[in-house]
Structures are given as structure tokens and as C-alpha cells.
Design a protein around this motif. Structure first.
Motif, PDB file in Angstrom:
ATOM      1  N   GLY A   4      -0.129 -23.306   2.677  1.00 42.17           N
ATOM      2  CA  GLY A   4      -0.935 -22.894   1.530  1.00 42.17           C
ATOM      3  C   GLY A   4      -0.291 -21.746   0.773  1.00 42.17           C
ATOM      4  N   PHE A   5      -1.138 -20.996   0.057  1.00 43.56           N
ATOM      5  CA  PHE A   5      -0.666 -19.840  -0.705  1.00 43.56           C
ATOM      6  C   PHE A   5      -1.833 -18.903  -0.961  1.00 43.56           C
ATOM      7  CE2 PHE A   5       0.293 -17.573  -4.684  1.00 43.56           C
ATOM      8  CZ  PHE A   5       1.528 -17.014  -4.354  1.00 43.56           C
ATOM      9  N   ASN A   6      -1.608 -17.611  -0.797  1.00 45.36           N
ATOM     10  CA  ASN A   6      -2.533 -16.516  -1.132  1.00 45.36           C
ATOM     11  C   ASN A   6      -3.218 -15.879   0.065  1.00 45.36           C
ATOM     12  OD1 ASN A   6      -2.510 -15.737  -3.865  1.00 45.36           O
ATOM     13  ND2 ASN A   6      -3.569 -17.613  -4.446  1.00 45.36           N
ATOM     14  N   GLU A   7      -3.221 -16.526   1.239  1.00 43.28           N
ATOM     15  CA  GLU A   7      -3.955 -16.027   2.401  1.00 43.28           C
ATOM     16  C   GLU A   7      -5.378 -15.640   1.998  1.00 43.28           C
ATOM     17  OE1 GLU A   7      -3.003 -13.305   6.322  1.00 43.28           O
ATOM     18  OE2 GLU A   7      -2.989 -12.329   4.374  1.00 43.28           O
ATOM     19  N   LEU A   8      -6.125 -16.617   1.540  1.00 47.22           N
ATOM     20  CA  LEU A   8      -7.517 -16.411   1.155  1.00 47.22           C
ATOM     21  C   LEU A   8      -8.394 -16.256   2.398  1.00 47.22           C
ATOM     22  CD1 LEU A   8      -7.688 -19.108  -1.674  1.00 47.22           C
ATOM     23  CD2 LEU A   8      -7.238 -16.658  -1.912  1.00 47.22           C
ATOM     24  N   ASP A   9      -9.617 -15.790   2.206  1.00 46.91           N
ATOM     25  CA  ASP A   9     -10.523 -15.556   3.340  1.00 46.91           C
ATOM     26  C   ASP A   9     -10.738 -16.825   4.158  1.00 46.91           C
ATOM     27  OD1 ASP A   9     -10.746 -12.943   2.577  1.00 46.91           O
ATOM     28  OD2 ASP A   9     -12.677 -13.184   1.566  1.00 46.91           O
ATOM     29  N   LEU A  10     -10.725 -17.966   3.498  1.00 43.77           N
ATOM     30  CA  LEU A  10     -10.918 -19.238   4.185  1.00 43.77           C
ATOM     31  C   LEU A  10      -9.917 -19.413   5.318  1.00 43.77           C
ATOM     32  CD1 LEU A  10     -12.138 -22.210   4.217  1.00 43.77           C
ATOM     33  CD2 LEU A  10     -10.218 -22.802   2.743  1.00 43.77           C
ATOM     34  N   ALA A  11      -8.680 -18.962   5.110  1.00 42.37           N
ATOM     35  CA  ALA A  11      -7.616 -19.169   6.089  1.00 42.37           C
ATOM     36  C   ALA A  11      -7.931 -18.514   7.425  1.00 42.37           C
ATOM     37  CB  ALA A  11      -6.297 -18.646   5.539  1.00 42.37           C
TER      38      ALA A  11
ATOM     39  N   VAL B 243     -10.793 -18.469   8.995  1.00 40.08           N
ATOM     40  CA  VAL B 243     -11.841 -19.139   9.776  1.00 40.08           C
ATOM     41  C   VAL B 243     -11.498 -20.596  10.079  1.00 40.08           C
ATOM     42  CG1 VAL B 243     -13.623 -17.624   8.867  1.00 40.08           C
ATOM     43  CG2 VAL B 243     -13.138 -19.760   7.682  1.00 40.08           C
ATOM     44  N   LEU B 244     -10.303 -21.038   9.738  1.00 40.00           N
ATOM     45  CA  LEU B 244      -9.903 -22.409  10.051  1.00 40.00           C
ATOM     46  C   LEU B 244      -9.626 -22.550  11.545  1.00 40.00           C
ATOM     47  CD1 LEU B 244      -7.479 -23.204   7.071  1.00 40.00           C
ATOM     48  CD2 LEU B 244      -9.833 -23.980   7.380  1.00 40.00           C
ATOM     49  N   PRO B 245      -9.808 -23.754  12.104  1.00 45.37           N
ATOM     50  CA  PRO B 245      -9.528 -23.964  13.535  1.00 45.37           C
ATOM     51  C   PRO B 245      -8.095 -23.613  13.908  1.00 45.37           C
ATOM     52  CG  PRO B 245     -10.728 -25.825  12.613  1.00 45.37           C
ATOM     53  CD  PRO B 245     -10.327 -24.966  11.456  1.00 45.37           C
ATOM     54  N   LYS B 246      -7.168 -23.834  12.966  1.00 47.62           N
ATOM     55  CA  LYS B 246      -5.773 -23.487  13.182  1.00 47.62           C
ATOM     56  C   LYS B 246      -5.330 -22.506  12.110  1.00 47.62           C
ATOM     57  CE  LYS B 246      -4.345 -27.855  15.319  1.00 47.62           C
ATOM     58  NZ  LYS B 246      -3.407 -29.010  15.251  1.00 47.62           N
ATOM     59  N   LYS B 247      -4.584 -21.501  12.523  1.00 44.37           N
ATOM     60  CA  LYS B 247      -4.087 -20.511  11.573  1.00 44.37           C
ATOM     61  C   LYS B 247      -3.183 -21.181  10.548  1.00 44.37           C
ATOM     62  CE  LYS B 247      -1.467 -16.207  11.249  1.00 44.37           C
ATOM     63  NZ  LYS B 247      -0.646 -15.209  11.996  1.00 44.37           N
ATOM     64  N   LEU B 248      -3.502 -20.993   9.289  1.00 45.14           N
ATOM     65  CA  LEU B 248      -2.776 -21.664   8.213  1.00 45.14           C
ATOM     66  C   LEU B 248      -1.473 -20.958   7.899  1.00 45.14           C
ATOM     67  CD1 LEU B 248      -2.918 -23.886   5.966  1.00 45.14           C
ATOM     68  CD2 LEU B 248      -4.006 -22.152   4.513  1.00 45.14           C
TER      69      LEU B 248
ATOM     70  N   ILE C 120       3.498 -30.815   3.433  1.00 45.49           N
ATOM     71  CA  ILE C 120       2.902 -30.710   2.101  1.00 45.49           C
ATOM     72  C   ILE C 120       2.580 -29.240   1.839  1.00 45.49           C
ATOM     73  CG2 ILE C 120       1.077 -31.456   0.542  1.00 45.49           C
ATOM     74  CD1 ILE C 120       0.686 -33.930   2.248  1.00 45.49           C
ATOM     75  N   CYS C 121       3.068 -28.741   0.713  1.00 48.56           N
ATOM     76  CA  CYS C 121       2.786 -27.375   0.276  1.00 48.56           C
ATOM     77  C   CYS C 121       1.748 -27.439  -0.848  1.00 48.56           C
ATOM     78  CB  CYS C 121       4.063 -26.694  -0.221  1.00 48.56           C
ATOM     79  SG  CYS C 121       5.413 -26.750   0.992  1.00 48.56           S
ATOM     80  N   TYR C 122       0.841 -26.477  -0.876  1.00 48.59           N
ATOM     81  CA  TYR C 122      -0.283 -26.520  -1.805  1.00 48.59           C
ATOM     82  C   TYR C 122      -0.296 -25.299  -2.717  1.00 48.59           C
ATOM     83  CZ  TYR C 122      -1.980 -30.261   1.209  1.00 48.59           C
ATOM     84  OH  TYR C 122      -2.092 -31.431   1.921  1.00 48.59           O
ATOM     85  N   LEU C 123      -0.917 -25.471  -3.877  1.00 51.56           N
ATOM     86  CA  LEU C 123      -1.027 -24.385  -4.842  1.00 51.56           C
ATOM     87  C   LEU C 123      -1.771 -23.191  -4.262  1.00 51.56           C
ATOM     88  CD1 LEU C 123      -0.715 -23.268  -7.730  1.00 51.56           C
ATOM     89  CD2 LEU C 123      -2.827 -24.480  -8.331  1.00 51.56           C
ATOM     90  N   ASN C 124      -2.761 -23.436  -3.407  1.00 49.57           N
ATOM     91  CA  ASN C 124      -3.497 -22.345  -2.779  1.00 49.57           C
ATOM     92  C   ASN C 124      -4.091 -22.824  -1.460  1.00 49.57           C
ATOM     93  OD1 ASN C 124      -6.075 -23.644  -3.366  1.00 49.57           O
ATOM     94  ND2 ASN C 124      -5.830 -22.918  -5.476  1.00 49.57           N
ATOM     95  N   ASP C 125      -4.691 -21.897  -0.728  1.00 50.35           N
ATOM     96  CA  ASP C 125      -5.239 -22.214   0.589  1.00 50.35           C
ATOM     97  C   ASP C 125      -6.428 -23.173   0.513  1.00 50.35           C
ATOM     98  OD1 ASP C 125      -3.360 -20.502   1.604  1.00 50.35           O
ATOM     99  OD2 ASP C 125      -4.743 -18.847   1.972  1.00 50.35           O
ATOM    100  N   HIS C 126      -7.204 -23.108  -0.570  1.00 49.62           N
ATOM    101  CA  HIS C 126      -8.335 -24.019  -0.705  1.00 49.62           C
ATOM    102  C   HIS C 126      -7.853 -25.464  -0.809  1.00 49.62           C
ATOM    103  CE1 HIS C 126     -11.163 -20.648  -2.356  1.00 49.62           C
ATOM    104  NE2 HIS C 126     -10.957 -20.564  -1.067  1.00 49.62           N
ATOM    105  N   MET C 127      -6.791 -25.681  -1.588  1.00 51.94           N
ATOM    106  CA  MET C 127      -6.220 -27.029  -1.657  1.00 51.94           C
ATOM    107  C   MET C 127      -5.652 -27.447  -0.305  1.00 51.94           C
ATOM    108  SD  MET C 127      -4.334 -27.364  -5.347  1.00 51.94           S
ATOM    109  CE  MET C 127      -5.195 -26.973  -6.877  1.00 51.94           C
ATOM    110  N   ALA C 128      -5.056 -26.493   0.410  1.00 49.35           N
ATOM    111  CA  ALA C 128      -4.513 -26.799   1.734  1.00 49.35           C
ATOM    112  C   ALA C 128      -5.628 -27.238   2.690  1.00 49.35           C
ATOM    113  CB  ALA C 128      -3.779 -25.588   2.294  1.00 49.35           C
TER     114      ALA C 128
END
Length: 341
Positions: free
Chosen positions: A277-284, A286-291, A247-255
Motif C-alpha cells: 500500500g501507501f501512506n501507512e493509514l490507521d487502517l493498516a 488493525v489488519l490481520p497481517k501487517k501491511l 500488486i502495489c496500490y495508490l493507498n492502504d485503503h485500496m490495498a
């Protein structure tokens, strides 16, 4: 100040600023070679002296205001905040102020805002994206001020444009998934027509898979206004149907919302399903797995757009369009598939 009726020359600005003529030229044109502090000083003096670089340019003589209007779709999320951060710092250093409004992705709201702003006689206007009403384009094409369209790229801007190719972004994600062996892709985004960049990325994803396989790209477009909830709800809808393998998402937050949904369903990422995801936002970070995602240089885009716009305000010729780079960032939420195509 110069004598009444006298034409101010570049030499006059250089003398007042106590810099070389070349430094004035570089500052006015918005190119490298002077520090931001010196550039701001030169531009301020040029405005005070009403220096006009050439008679055909949209210049300080026309745009007497130091106000720049910026239209954003929303204040939510990091994307437009990052672009705005790059722009505002550049404008502040050059002595310009900005006024900001949001359209909530409505071309009609954008048109009303442009009408109001033009009555204030700003130095320039910035629009996000390319989805404008024809009347908006007509107003701005006839207005004697520079116009910057940012975040989305086109070869035919109203005036100048700095952005990324969102169709290409969809193709990059699609090709990455295809190369890993995924064959049942899906896409989660905002409702159709809400964000034309989302539609472009989905079209790019479908373009890649239509050429390589006969499998259709599924899509889910929940009505939720929250990115995390949209990702969760869209993923749930897809998993309740013909489950995709990525599944591909509009952005990392949706991912991230999609990751939470998969976890709630007992699915392992990327063993059972891939996520991008998309955009490499700051959230990406700190996730347990690199998005797995695509990097966009949003702050740099803001700086580049602002620098080009300042050059236009001051009568310099700049590139009409500036395409910004995209970078595929493979992560731990996708993996090579063992099954054959």
C-alpha cells in the motif's frame, strides 16, 4: 497603540508582548525557540500594531485579513484530513482562521475557487499538489500574499512548497519488491489523469522495473470513486488477466480492497501474491497481517507547511521548498520469493 504615522519597531512589539526582541524575531520568522502560546500572542500583537518586518516582504501590512484559504482535492479518506489537522491547529494557535474548499481533483474548480478567495483579500492561500491551470499560477504569482503548495514537492513552487516526492515513493516500493524477488508487478489506482500523484508513483515503479527486467508493469484504473471498491475491482481485473506476483496500490485503503478480493478468490497473501500500500493509514494497524506500505508524515507536513506560511505572512524569509521524508515499512503482505530472477 503606536502614534499615528510612526513606524512600529520590533522593540515596540517586544515591549507590548512583554518578551525579548529575540522572542519576537523567532515568532515572526516561524522558527523554534518560543512556545506555541507565546508565538500566537506575539503574532496577534504584531498584527494589531501593523508591524512590518521589512519593506520588501509580503507582510501584515499587505494581508490585513486573518483568513487563510485552504484548497483540498477531497474530504474523503485520512490523508488530507491529517494534513489539515496539522495546519489548522498551528493556525488556530497563531490567531488565524481558515476557509476550506474541495476541488474533486479539478484544476478548473481550483481556479474558480482561487478567483473567489482572492476577492476576500485573505492573508494567504494553500493549494494541494502542483496540478494547476496556467491562469491559476498567473493569478497567484501576481497576488501580494504568500502561497503554499503542499503534499507534492517541486523545486519551482509558486511561492513556497512542503511535500513529498511521489515518483521516489514509486521507486521505493518498486525497489523493495525487486529486492524480494518479485518480477511481475502491477499497480491499482485512480483513473489516468485524475490524480497526478498516482501517475508519478506508477512512473517511479515502472522506472525501477524497466532498468532491472524486461517485464512491463501492469495497471488497473477502475472508475469507482470508493477506494475500497477501486482496490477490489482493480485487483479482480488484474487476476482475470496475466496474474501479477505483487500488486502495489495508490493507498492502504485500496490495498485493503485488494486483500479482500484475493481472499474471495482463494489466494493467500503473501504466499500466492504480494500486496503493498501507501501512506501507512490507521487502517493498516488493525489488519490481520501487517501491511507492507510507505509511511508519510502527514500531520507533521501540515505543521511544517503552516509554520513556514506564517513566517512568510509575517515577512520572514524561509526555504522555498521543503522535502518531507518517506519511510519504507516492510510488512507481512510481501515475502522473499523462492524463484530465481
Amino acid at each position: 497603540m503606536s502614534k499615528k504615522g510612526a513606524t512600529v519597531k520590533i522593540e515596540d512589539v517586544a515591549a507590548r508582548a512583554n518578551v525579548s526582541i529575540m522572542s519576537v524575531s523567532r515568532a515572526i520568522r516561524g522558527v523554534e525557540g518560543v512556545s506555541e502560546k507565546t508565538r500566537a500572542k506575539i503574532l496577534k500583537i504584531a498584527r494589531q500594531m501593523k508591524y512590518v518586518p521589512n519593506s520588501n516582504a509580503r507582510s501584515l501590512a499587505v494581508a490585513n485579513s486573518n483568513l487563510i484559504g485552504i484548497s483540498l482535492p477531497t474530504f474523503a479518506g485520512e490523508v488530507f484530513g491529517d494534513i489539515l489537522s496539522g495546519m489548522r491547529r498551528t493556525f488556530d494557535l497563531a490567531g488565524y482562521s481558515s476557509v476550506i474548499d474541495t476541488t474533486e481533483y479539478s484544476p478548473e474548480a481550483e481556479l474558480n475557487w482561487v478567483r473567489r478567495l482572492l476577492s476576500w483579500q485573505p492573508a494567504a492561500i494553500i493549494l494541494t499538489g502542483l496540478d494547476h491551470k496556467p491562469e491559476t499560477i498567473d493569478l497567484l504569482e501576481t497576488a501580494p500574499i504568500p502561497v503554499l503548495e503542499i503534499w507534492e514537492h517541486t523545486d519551482h513552487p509558486i511561492d513556497i512548497c512542503v511535500g513529498v516526492d511521489h515518483h521516489k515513493a514509486g521507486q521505493m516500493i518498486g525497489q523493495h519488491a525487486l529486492d524480494l524477488g518479485y518480477r511481475q508487478p502491477a499497480f491499482v489506482s485512480a483513473p489516468r489523469g485524475h490524480d497526478t500523484r498516482a501517475d508519478a508513483r506508477l512512473a517511479g515503479l515502472r522506472d525501477v522495473f524497466s532498468r532491472a527486467t524486461s517485464t512491463a508493469v501492469l495497471s488497473a484504473r477502475p472508475a469507482s470513486g470508493n477506494s475500497f471498491a477501486t482496490g477490489f475491482e482493480g485487483t479482480a481485473a488484474l487476476l482475470d488477466g496475466d496474474a501479477p506476483d505483487i500488486i502495489c496500490y495508490l493507498n492502504d485503503h485500496m490495498a485493503f480492497g485488494g486483500l479482500m478480493c484475493c481472499q474471495a478468490r482463494g489466494l493467500s497473501v503473501p504466499q500466492d501474491i504480494g500486496i503493498a500500500g501507501f501512506n501507512e493509514l490507521d487502517l493498516a494497524s488493525v489488519l490481520p497481517k501487517k501491511l507492507t506500505t510507505i509511511r508519510t508524515l502527514r500531520r507533521q507536513m501540515g505543521v511544517t507547511g503552516a509554520t513556514h506560511l506564517l513566517a512568510r505572512i509575517n515577512g520572514a524569509q524561509v526555504e522555498r521548498t521543503k522535502l518531507q521524508p518517506l519511510e519504507m515499512i516492510p510488512g507481512e503482505t510481501t515475502r522473499t520469493q523462492s524463484r530465481l530472477p
